[in-house]
Design an enzyme around this catalytic site. Structure first.
Site, PDB file in Angstrom:
ATOM      1  N   LYS A 197       1.222  -1.308  -0.422  1.00 42.23           N
ATOM      2  CA  LYS A 197      -0.333  -0.077   0.084  1.00 42.23           C
ATOM      3  C   LYS A 197       1.008   1.308   0.091  1.00 42.23           C
ATOM      4  O   LYS A 197       1.643   0.985   0.927  1.00 42.23           O
ATOM      5  CB  LYS A 197      -1.118   0.326   0.847  1.00 42.23           C
ATOM      6  CG  LYS A 197      -2.434   0.747   1.023  1.00 42.23           C
ATOM      7  CD  LYS A 197      -2.878   1.912   2.185  1.00 42.23           C
ATOM      8  CE  LYS A 197      -2.226   2.798   3.168  1.00 42.23           C
ATOM      9  NZ  LYS A 197      -1.281   3.904   1.751  1.00 42.23           N
ATOM     10  N   GLU A 271      10.088   0.624  10.398  1.00 41.45           N
ATOM     11  CA  GLU A 271      11.168   1.683   9.878  1.00 41.45           C
ATOM     12  C   GLU A 271      10.014   3.058  10.163  1.00 41.45           C
ATOM     13  O   GLU A 271       9.235   3.583   9.474  1.00 41.45           O
ATOM     14  CB  GLU A 271      11.494   1.303   8.870  1.00 41.45           C
ATOM     15  CG  GLU A 271      11.550   0.194   8.097  1.00 41.45           C
ATOM     16  CD  GLU A 271      13.287   0.381   8.260  1.00 41.45           C
ATOM     17  OE1 GLU A 271      13.814   0.790   9.001  1.00 41.45           O
ATOM     18  OE2 GLU A 271      13.703  -0.456   8.460  1.00 41.45           O
ATOM     19  N   CYS A 305      13.789  10.148   6.530  1.00 41.21           N
ATOM     20  CA  CYS A 305      12.889   9.460   8.134  1.00 41.21           C
ATOM     21  C   CYS A 305      15.237  10.242   8.641  1.00 41.21           C
ATOM     22  O   CYS A 305      14.894  10.348   9.738  1.00 41.21           O
ATOM     23  CB  CYS A 305      13.084   8.038   8.789  1.00 41.21           C
ATOM     24  SG  CYS A 305      13.935   7.192   6.776  1.00 41.21           S
ATOM     25  N   GLU A 403      10.452  15.163  15.632  1.00 41.77           N
ATOM     26  CA  GLU A 403      10.801  15.748  14.581  1.00 41.77           C
ATOM     27  C   GLU A 403      10.106  16.709  13.409  1.00 41.77           C
ATOM     28  O   GLU A 403       8.681  16.258  13.774  1.00 41.77           O
ATOM     29  CB  GLU A 403      10.017  14.220  13.566  1.00 41.77           C
ATOM     30  CG  GLU A 403      10.642  13.827  12.129  1.00 41.77           C
ATOM     31  CD  GLU A 403      10.510  12.253  11.713  1.00 41.77           C
ATOM     32  OE1 GLU A 403       9.107  11.695  11.938  1.00 41.77           O
ATOM     33  OE2 GLU A 403      11.157  12.083  11.042  1.00 41.77           O
TER      34      GLU A 403
HETATM   35  P1  NAD Z   1       2.513   7.842   8.331  1.00 40.34           P
HETATM   36  O1  NAD Z   1       2.884   7.653   8.793  1.00 40.34           O
HETATM   37  O2  NAD Z   1       1.628   8.799   8.453  1.00 40.34           O
HETATM   38  O3  NAD Z   1       1.960   7.276   6.877  1.00 40.34           O
HETATM   39  C1  NAD Z   1       2.992   6.550   6.367  1.00 40.34           C
HETATM   40  C2  NAD Z   1       1.898   4.963   5.996  1.00 40.34           C
HETATM   41  O4  NAD Z   1       1.087   4.461   6.150  1.00 40.34           O
HETATM   42  C3  NAD Z   1       0.892   5.649   4.612  1.00 40.34           C
HETATM   43  O5  NAD Z   1       0.494   4.726   2.952  1.00 40.34           O
HETATM   44  C4  NAD Z   1      -0.216   6.491   5.224  1.00 40.34           C
HETATM   45  O6  NAD Z   1      -1.633   5.828   4.208  1.00 40.34           O
HETATM   46  C5  NAD Z   1      -0.311   4.991   6.258  1.00 40.34           C
HETATM   47  N1  NAD Z   1      -1.246   4.763   7.696  1.00 40.34           N
HETATM   48  C6  NAD Z   1      -1.819   5.933   7.956  1.00 40.34           C
HETATM   49  N2  NAD Z   1      -2.309   5.437   9.199  1.00 40.34           N
HETATM   50  C7  NAD Z   1      -2.701   4.434   9.096  1.00 40.34           C
HETATM   51  C8  NAD Z   1      -2.898   3.075   9.263  1.00 40.34           C
HETATM   52  N3  NAD Z   1      -3.828   3.221  11.411  1.00 40.34           N
HETATM   53  N4  NAD Z   1      -2.467   1.875   9.417  1.00 40.34           N
HETATM   54  C9  NAD Z   1      -2.437   1.376   8.558  1.00 40.34           C
HETATM   55  N5  NAD Z   1      -1.089   2.445   7.904  1.00 40.34           N
HETATM   56  C10 NAD Z   1      -1.596   3.715   7.911  1.00 40.34           C
HETATM   57  O7  NAD Z   1       3.985   8.530   7.406  1.00 40.34           O
HETATM   58  P2  NAD Z   1       3.912  10.137   6.626  1.00 40.34           P
HETATM   59  O8  NAD Z   1       3.160  10.765   6.983  1.00 40.34           O
HETATM   60  O9  NAD Z   1       3.160   9.478   5.393  1.00 40.34           O
HETATM   61  O10 NAD Z   1       5.904   9.339   6.274  1.00 40.34           O
HETATM   62  C11 NAD Z   1       6.557  10.059   7.119  1.00 40.34           C
HETATM   63  C12 NAD Z   1       7.162   9.343   8.097  1.00 40.34           C
HETATM   64  O11 NAD Z   1       7.540   8.076   8.398  1.00 40.34           O
HETATM   65  C13 NAD Z   1       8.390  10.041   8.962  1.00 40.34           C
HETATM   66  O12 NAD Z   1       7.527  10.140   9.845  1.00 40.34           O
HETATM   67  C14 NAD Z   1       9.661   9.898   8.188  1.00 40.34           C
HETATM   68  O13 NAD Z   1      10.178   9.364   9.522  1.00 40.34           O
HETATM   69  C15 NAD Z   1       8.958   7.858   8.621  1.00 40.34           C
HETATM   70  N6  NAD Z   1       9.966   7.296   7.994  1.00 40.34           N
HETATM   71  C16 NAD Z   1      10.507   6.933   8.039  1.00 40.34           C
HETATM   72  C17 NAD Z   1      11.349   5.905   7.607  1.00 40.34           C
HETATM   73  C18 NAD Z   1      12.821   4.804   8.087  1.00 40.34           C
HETATM   74  O14 NAD Z   1      12.988   4.230   7.216  1.00 40.34           O
HETATM   75  N7  NAD Z   1      13.023   5.028   9.471  1.00 40.34           N
HETATM   76  C19 NAD Z   1      11.337   6.321   6.239  1.00 40.34           C
HETATM   77  C20 NAD Z   1      11.081   6.760   4.896  1.00 40.34           C
HETATM   78  C21 NAD Z   1       9.841   7.320   6.641  1.00 40.34           C
END
Ligand code: NAD
Length: 487
Positions: A197, A271, A305, A403
Site C-alpha cells: 500500500k 521503520e 527519515c 521530528e
Molecule cells: P504515516 O505514518 O502517516 O503514513 C505512512 C503510511 O502508512 C501511508 O501509506 C499511510 O497511508 C499509512 N497509514 C496511515 N495510518 C495508518 C494506519 N492506521 N494503519 C495502517 N497504515 C496507515 O507517515 P508519513 O507522514 O506518510 O511519512 C512520514 C513518516 O515516515 C516520518 O515520520 C518519517 O520519519 C517516516 N519514515 C521512516 C523511514 C525509515 O526507514 N525509518 C523512511 C521513510 C519515512
C-alpha cells in the site's frame, strides 16, 4: 548577506548579480493517466469514481491523477491473489526468481528517466534527487536481491530458509519508488508474495512498478498494489491471512500497527521516524562536514527519515562552522523541481507545510533564533519553504526532540565528546547519526556508544542495498537491506 527574517532577501541580491544559471528543464515527457485503478492479480482494476483520491503536483498545487481509495474488498482480493500465487513463486528455483528480478532491475534502468520524472511530479523532490538517487537505488535493490535468490541456503549457516508467506507492506510518501523497491525486492527474492500500500499522495510509481514487473515476467498475484489512505492501510494490517507486515512511516502509526498485531503471530518490522544528530568535532575537516550537514538536512526538503536534523558542534569551532554553513546555504537553489539546477524542491503537501511552519513557530516561541541565509523569494503556486537553521536551541526545546520532516536544522553546541554523546542519545528516537572527526579512535568510540541503528562517519545519508538500515527505540525495529534484511 544573512537574513534572520524570512522575506528580506532576494535571489538577485544574495548571488552575484552578474550571472545566474540558465533554466535547465527536464525534457522527458511522461504520460500519466488521469485515473488509476489498483494492481491486483496481474492487472489494473477498474477505477471507481465514487472512491477517488486526488493526487497533486506539490510544485504547482494542480491535480495530477486520481487513485481509488481502496477498501476491504480490494485488500481481500489482493491478499487472496498473493496467497494463490505463493506456491508457484515460492516453488520456483531461486535461480529462476533471480533471473526475473534481474530483468526487473534492468527494465527499471532502461526506463529510469520516466520513473524519475514521475517521482518528481508526484512528490515535489528535485529531479536531480530522483534521477541520481531514488531510481538508481531502487534498481540497485532489485539487482542486489536478485543475486541472493539462488544463494539463500548459504545466507544463514545451520538454518533452513523458507519463505514467510504473504507480506503486507505499507510505505510513506518521501521515497515512494525506493521504499517500494526496498520492500518488494527482498520479499520476492526469498519466495514471498506481497500486497503493497503506497501513501495516498504518491501511488504513481508503485503502480507503474507493478506493471513493469508484470512485463518483466513476475507472475500474476506475486505483486499487488492497493492504493488508498490510512483506512486502507489499517484494513491491510487487520487482514487475518497475512504472515508478515512491514511498515515504514510515522512512529505514531507504527505504534497503532504494533498494538493491532500484538498476539496475532504475524511477523512485523517497523521503520519509523527519527531526530538524528550530526556531531561535528573541532578536529574535523569542517568544509567536508558542512557539505554533509547541508546534504543531510536540506536535500529532499528534509523529507528523509534519517535527516540529520540536530547539529551538534564543538564549541571551539561553532562560529566557523555556522559561517561556512551560511555560505553554503546561500548557494542552494530552491524552486522548480523539474529544473536540473534545483537543489531543494517543493514541500510535499499543504498539510506537511503546515506542520513545518508550526514547528518553526513553536521554536521561535521557545526562544530559539531562526537564521535564513538564502533568498526567500519562492514560487507563487505550490507548497514551498525556505531552508533555515535555528541557533540557541536547548535540549528540552521541541525542535531538539520532535521530528519536523522539513528543511529545518536545530543547532546546539558541546564541549567534550562525552557531552556530545549524551546530547545525541538524549532522544526518544534512535535511527541514525553522523560523526565528523579526523580521529579514528574518536570515531569508533562514538559509533559504538551512539544508540542508533546507523552511524555514518565523515559522510551522511549514504545508502547501499548491501548495507542494513533500520532503527532502535521509537525509530522501530528490524533491518532492510543486506543479509540482515532478508525476510
Ligand atoms: P504515516 O505514518 O502517516 O503514513 C505512512 C503510511 O502508512 C501511508 O501509506 C499511510 O497511508 C499509512 N497509514 C496511515 N495510518 C495508518 C494506519 N492506521 N494503519 C495502517 N497504515 C496507515 O507517515 P508519513 O507522514 O506518510 O511519512 C512520514 C513518516 O515516515 C516520518 O515520520 C518519517 O520519519 C517516516 N519514515 C521512516 C523511514 C525509515 O526507514 N525509518 C523512511 C521513510 C519515512
Amino acid at each position: 548577506m544573512t537574513s534572520t527574517e524570512p522575506g528580506s532577501g532576494s535571489a538577485a541580491a544574495d548571488r552575484d548579480p552578474g550571472w545566474d544559471y540558465a533554466p535547465a528543464p527536464e525534457s522527458t515527457q511522461v504520460e500519466i493517466a488521469p485515473t488509476q485503478g489498483c494492481w491486483i492479480d496481474g492487472a489494473e482494476t477498474p477505477f471507481d469514481p465514487a472512491r477517488a483520491l486526488p493526487s497533486e503536483n506539490p510544485a504547482t498545487g494542480e491535480e495530477l491523477y486520481r487513485v481509488v481509495d481502496g477498501g476491504a474488498g480490494e485488500v481481500a482480493d489482493a491478499v487472496a491473489a498473493a496467497r494463490a500465487a505463493l506456491p508457484l513463486w515460492a516453488g520456483l528455483a531461486g535461480l529462476e526468481r533471480g533471473k526475473i528480478l534481474f530483468r526487473v532491475a534492468r527494465r527499471l534502468q532502461e526506463r529510469a528517466r520516466e520513473f524519475a520524472v514521475m517521482e518528481t511530479l508526484d512528490g515535489g523532490k528535485a529531479i536531480r534527487e530522483s534521477r541520481d538517487f531514488d531510481v538508481p537505488a531502487a534498481a540497485q535493490h532489485f539487482f542486489y536481491h536478485a543475486g541472493w535468490a539462488d544463494k539463500l541456503e548459504y545466507a544463514f549457516p545451520g538454518r533452513r530458509v523458507a519463505p514467510i508467506g504473504v507480506c503486507g507492506q505499507i510505505v510513506p510518501w518521501n521515497f515512494p519508488l525506493m521504499m517500494a523497491a526496498w520492500k518488494i525486492a527482498p520479499a520476492l527474492a526469498c519466495g514471498n508474495t506481497v500486497v503493497l500500500k503506497p501513501a495516498e499522495t504518491t501511488s504513481l510509481t508503485a503502480l507503474r512498478l507493478a506493471a513493469l514487473m508484470s512485463e518483466a515476467g513476475v507472475p500474476p498475484g506475486v505483486v499487488n498494489v492497493v492504493s488508498g489512505g490510512p483506512a486502507t492501510g489499517a484494513a491491510l494490517v487487520r487482514h487475518p491471512d497475512l504472515d508478515k507486515v512491514a511498515f515504514t512511516g510515522s512512529t505514531e502509526v507504527g505504534r497503532q500497527i504494533a498494538r493491532s498485531l500484538a498476539g496475532s503471530g504475524c511477523a512485523l518490522t517497523l521503520e519509523l521516524g527519527g531526530k538524528s544528530a550530526q556531531i561535528v568535532c573541532e578536529d574535523a575537516d569542517l568544509d567536508q562536514a558542512v557539505e554533509g550537514v547541508v546534504r543531510g538536512i536540506y536535500f529532499n526538503q528534509g523529507h528523509v527519515c534519517s535527516a540529520g536534523s540536530r547539529l551538534l558542534v564543538q564549541e571551539s569551532v561553532m562560529e566557523v562552522v555556522l559561517d561556512k554553513l551560511q555560505r553554503r546555504m546561500r548557494q542552494l537553489r530552491v524552486g522548480d523541481p523539474l529544473d536540473k539546477n534545483t537543489d531543494v524542491g517543493a514541500i510535499h503537501s499543504a498539510a506537511q507545510l503546515d506542520r513545518v511552519q508550526a514547528a518553526v513557530r513553536c521554536a521561535e516561541v521557545e526562544g530559539a533564533q531562526r537564521v535564513v541565509p538564502l533568498p526567500t523569494d519562492l514560487p507563487a503556486r505550490g507548497h514551498w519553504f525556505t531552508p533555515c537553521f535555528f541557533r540557541g536551541v536547548q535540549p528540552n526545546h521541541s525542535l531538539a526532540r520532535q521530528e519536523v520532516f522539513g528543511p529545518v536544522l536545530a543547532v546546539m553546541s558541546f564541549r567534550t565528546v562525552d557531552e556530545a554523546l549524551a546530547r545525541a542519545n538524549d532522544s526518544s528516537y534512535g535511527l541514525a547519526a553522523g560523526v565528523w572527526t579526523d580521529k579514528g579512535s574518536k570515531m569508533f568510540h562514538l559509533a559504538r556508544e551512539l544508540r542508533v541503528g546507523v552511524v555514518w562517519c565523515n559522510s551522511y545519508n549514504r545508502f547501499d542495498a548491501a548495507s542494513p538500515f533500520g532503527g532502535n527505540k521509537e525509530s522501530g525495529f528490524g533491518r532492510e537491506g543486506g543479509r540482515h534484511g532478508l525476510p
